[in-house]
Write an enzyme that holds these catalytic residues in place. Sequence first.
Site, mmCIF file in Angstrom:
data_model
loop_
_atom_site.group_PDB
_atom_site.id
_atom_site.type_symbol
_atom_site.label_atom_id
_atom_site.label_comp_id
_atom_site.label_asym_id
_atom_site.label_seq_id
_atom_site.Cartn_x
_atom_site.Cartn_y
_atom_site.Cartn_z
ATOM 1 N N GLY A 71 0.823 -1.206 0.000
ATOM 2 C CA GLY A 71 0.000 0.000 0.000
ATOM 3 C C GLY A 71 0.856 1.254 0.000
ATOM 4 O O GLY A 71 0.532 2.256 -0.654
ATOM 5 N N GLY A 201 -2.320 -6.263 0.329
ATOM 6 C CA GLY A 201 -2.737 -7.644 0.540
ATOM 7 C C GLY A 201 -2.793 -8.101 1.984
ATOM 8 O O GLY A 201 -3.705 -8.821 2.388
ATOM 9 N N HIS A 202 -1.802 -7.646 2.790
ATOM 10 C CA HIS A 202 -1.669 -8.298 4.103
ATOM 11 C C HIS A 202 -2.735 -7.902 5.112
ATOM 12 O O HIS A 202 -2.799 -8.470 6.197
ATOM 13 C CB HIS A 202 -0.254 -8.103 4.669
ATOM 14 N N CYS A 327 2.248 1.159 12.427
ATOM 15 C CA CYS A 327 3.321 1.975 11.869
ATOM 16 C C CYS A 327 3.775 3.061 12.833
ATOM 17 O O CYS A 327 4.800 3.681 12.610
ATOM 18 C CB CYS A 327 2.874 2.593 10.559
HETATM 19 N N1 PLP Z 1 -2.692 2.903 4.288
HETATM 20 C C1 PLP Z 1 -3.319 2.515 5.402
HETATM 21 C C2 PLP Z 1 -4.613 3.155 5.784
HETATM 22 C C3 PLP Z 1 -2.762 1.523 6.232
HETATM 23 O O1 PLP Z 1 -3.385 1.156 7.353
HETATM 24 C C4 PLP Z 1 -1.526 0.948 5.840
HETATM 25 C C5 PLP Z 1 -0.861 -0.043 6.722
HETATM 26 O O2 PLP Z 1 -1.092 -0.103 7.910
HETATM 27 C C6 PLP Z 1 -0.919 1.379 4.651
HETATM 28 C C7 PLP Z 1 -1.533 2.357 3.895
HETATM 29 C C8 PLP Z 1 0.379 0.811 4.181
HETATM 30 O O3 PLP Z 1 0.189 -0.455 3.618
HETATM 31 P P1 PLP Z 1 1.456 -1.448 3.519
HETATM 32 O O4 PLP Z 1 1.679 -1.993 4.868
HETATM 33 O O5 PLP Z 1 0.992 -2.493 2.531
HETATM 34 O O6 PLP Z 1 2.561 -0.640 2.993
#
Ligand code: PLP
Length: 392
Positions: A71, A201-202, A327
């Site tokens: 993402g 995906g995850h 994050c």
């Molecule tokens: N956007 C949102 C709203 C998310 O919650 C996350 C991950 O927690 C991401 C983007 C990022 O996705 P990825 O972990 O696949 O980079």
Amino acid sequence: MNDIYFDNSATTQVSELAASAALQAMRLDYGNPSSAYSKGVAAFHALNEARATFAKLLNVDSDELYFTSCGTESNNTVIQGIAKTAGKKAKIIISAIEHPSVYEPVKQLAALGYTTELIPVSGDGIIDLAALGSMLDEQTALVSIMHVNNETGAIQPLSAAGELIRALAPQALFHIDAVQSFGRLPLNLAAWQADTLSLSGHKIHAPKGIGLLWLKKKWNLPPLLLGGGQERGFRSGTENMSSIIAFATAAAECYQQLDKHYAAIAAVKRALTDGLKEKNIDYALNSPDDTNCAAHILNISFPHIRSEVMLHSLEAKGLFVSAGSACTSQSSKGSRILTAMNLDPKHIDSALRFSFSRYNTVDEVKAAVDIIAQTIEELALVVKLYKAKKRK
Ligand code: PLP
């Protein structure tokens, strides 16, 4: 009792079907889709089949879909792409509660001299549409708003935002980060009048490290990664075939029984708040009410107990939750999202996110409520002993 995993917005367990599809792609059908011989051609067909699955689920054209690594990459591709084409005079508008993978690149652009603006949110974490209306103008190049917030579950009014954007800044690209909603809620790109969308995906029982970007054909953004020209020249790098196939499998599984899964997850969430009330456990709700909140996320604060203390005390008893989003869990600063909602700093300090998947059960919730009650009692005793010792 086994561990209770209530952190499904951080990541999810890969489904059995998705895992076996990935295994088959790794062990048997491992051709490179760019190879000219039959093994490669078979992989190329499998790649297109996976793309067609997403095209059907999203109701878009297959040739508007690009597989990415996550993402984060999908979000960056759009933001960096617009920054390159639009130039510094153009305005970039995002909501104040975007995920770091939107917020950080836009912050970097602001430091480089780009014009950027943040849409404020209400106390329950919903964007202020009037404020958005006042920001939109002929200079606006990009508006990025998430569908479901990853910390609170707040569902954003995307159709109303789309109406405003089309009326006041028709030239702008409207990007939606649907990482937390895809596979859990229905998405309606036409109603939102969106141009582009990021998925991962995850979060939906596929492996980590696979994402998707939908980008309407009329947008000719430059690629983020240059190289062998895979994904029709827009995203170079050998395709992560096992994860792509697992992602398509997991997405199809989610949407086959979306309503059933949604209802089951909503029942799990309700059981948690009901259980806390039955046991007279004091908590403050940081998420919006159920009509404006995705069923799989609940953000609450247990007064006077810091998030990290509670998180690790629960972990010691086999209950996994999160203090804010995955994050931000490495950072000791209070949540940027809850701060944007103007919550009481005491609630921000003690906020916990519970997030559910279709694999969770009401029985797990009952056990979790007992664990929470016991933990609060133990922590209260520690505080009492500490105060008594201090008085001596
Ligand atoms: N956007 C949102 C709203 C998310 O919650 C996350 C991950 O927690 C991401 C983007 C990022 O996705 P990825 O972990 O696949 O980079």
